[in-house]
Design a protein around this motif. Sequence first.
Motif, PDB file in Angstrom:
ATOM      1  N   SER A  52      -2.106   1.651 -49.457  1.00  0.00           N
ATOM      2  CA  SER A  52      -2.268   0.207 -49.407  1.00  0.00           C
ATOM      3  C   SER A  52      -1.110  -0.357 -48.617  1.00  0.00           C
ATOM      4  O   SER A  52      -0.018   0.193 -48.610  1.00  0.00           O
ATOM      5  CB  SER A  52      -2.302  -0.376 -50.820  1.00  0.00           C
ATOM      6  OG  SER A  52      -1.099  -0.090 -51.482  1.00  0.00           O
ATOM      7  N   SER A 113     -11.344  -4.153 -40.370  1.00  0.00           N
ATOM      8  CA  SER A 113     -11.724  -4.488 -41.744  1.00  0.00           C
ATOM      9  C   SER A 113     -10.666  -3.906 -42.672  1.00  0.00           C
ATOM     10  O   SER A 113      -9.748  -3.209 -42.228  1.00  0.00           O
ATOM     11  CB  SER A 113     -13.096  -3.906 -42.071  1.00  0.00           C
ATOM     12  OG  SER A 113     -13.019  -2.495 -42.142  1.00  0.00           O
ATOM     13  N   ASP A 114     -10.813  -4.157 -43.959  1.00  0.00           N
ATOM     14  CA  ASP A 114      -9.861  -3.639 -44.949  1.00  0.00           C
ATOM     15  C   ASP A 114      -9.616  -2.140 -44.788  1.00  0.00           C
ATOM     16  O   ASP A 114      -8.500  -1.671 -44.933  1.00  0.00           O
ATOM     17  CB  ASP A 114     -10.373  -3.879 -46.375  1.00  0.00           C
ATOM     18  CG  ASP A 114     -10.335  -5.330 -46.782  1.00  0.00           C
ATOM     19  OD1 ASP A 114      -9.787  -6.147 -46.034  1.00  0.00           O
ATOM     20  OD2 ASP A 114     -10.859  -5.637 -47.869  1.00  0.00           O
ATOM     21  N   GLY A 133      -6.022  -3.121 -44.560  1.00  0.00           N
ATOM     22  CA  GLY A 133      -5.821  -3.843 -45.813  1.00  0.00           C
ATOM     23  C   GLY A 133      -6.327  -5.274 -45.778  1.00  0.00           C
ATOM     24  O   GLY A 133      -6.209  -6.002 -46.758  1.00  0.00           O
ATOM     25  N   CYS A 134      -6.888  -5.712 -44.639  1.00  0.00           N
ATOM     26  CA  CYS A 134      -7.472  -7.039 -44.508  1.00  0.00           C
ATOM     27  C   CYS A 134      -8.442  -7.023 -43.339  1.00  0.00           C
ATOM     28  O   CYS A 134      -8.390  -6.118 -42.508  1.00  0.00           O
ATOM     29  CB  CYS A 134      -6.401  -8.109 -44.301  1.00  0.00           C
ATOM     30  SG  CYS A 134      -5.591  -8.010 -42.691  1.00  0.00           S
ATOM     31  N   SER A 135      -9.309  -8.029 -43.301  1.00  0.00           N
ATOM     32  CA  SER A 135     -10.214  -8.175 -42.154  1.00  0.00           C
ATOM     33  C   SER A 135      -9.589  -9.156 -41.185  1.00  0.00           C
ATOM     34  O   SER A 135      -8.994 -10.157 -41.601  1.00  0.00           O
ATOM     35  CB  SER A 135     -11.574  -8.698 -42.615  1.00  0.00           C
ATOM     36  OG  SER A 135     -12.205  -7.744 -43.427  1.00  0.00           O
TER      37      SER A 135
END
Length: 161
Positions: A52, A113-114, A133-135
């Motif tokens: 993460s 994307s994540d 970890g994010c879009s």
Amino acid sequence: MAKDNFTDLEQLLAEFEASDLTELHVRHGDLEIFLSKDADAAGLGGGPVQVSTAKAPVKAGKAANPSAATASAAPAVEIPEGAVIVRAPYLGTFYRSPKPGAPSYVEIGQDVSDETEMCLVEVMKLFTAVRAGCSGKVAAILVDDGAMVSADQPLFAVMPA
């Protein structure tokens, strides 16, 4: 991590690398480590290893500049306001592609994307995929391919979608 503990961990990694062992699982108190010389090995949870990333907004105009003397980075880059910073999980070598000569995982302007793998960080032949970890859209690549990075060092800036 205390300096003595870090030295002990470095020694464990060096001894594992020099040994004939293919995998090592160590648990001591709250610390749990899984080492494998097999790039396809499952992580501690039995699935592929995932890391993460810390998400920290950075003010506009702030340049990425790692504080660790052993880490190296690309020239200072302006990070857009509101960008999410994807950081190194630990000290290691930063690789933009899965193997020499292969295309990079991501480029500036690419949508992610994540779960998008953005790079690899390697220590003692243990490769860890770093996910977005994010879009959003890759706004900046903050480290040169093959550079040594420190734990928590900014690697990418992503503008959230």
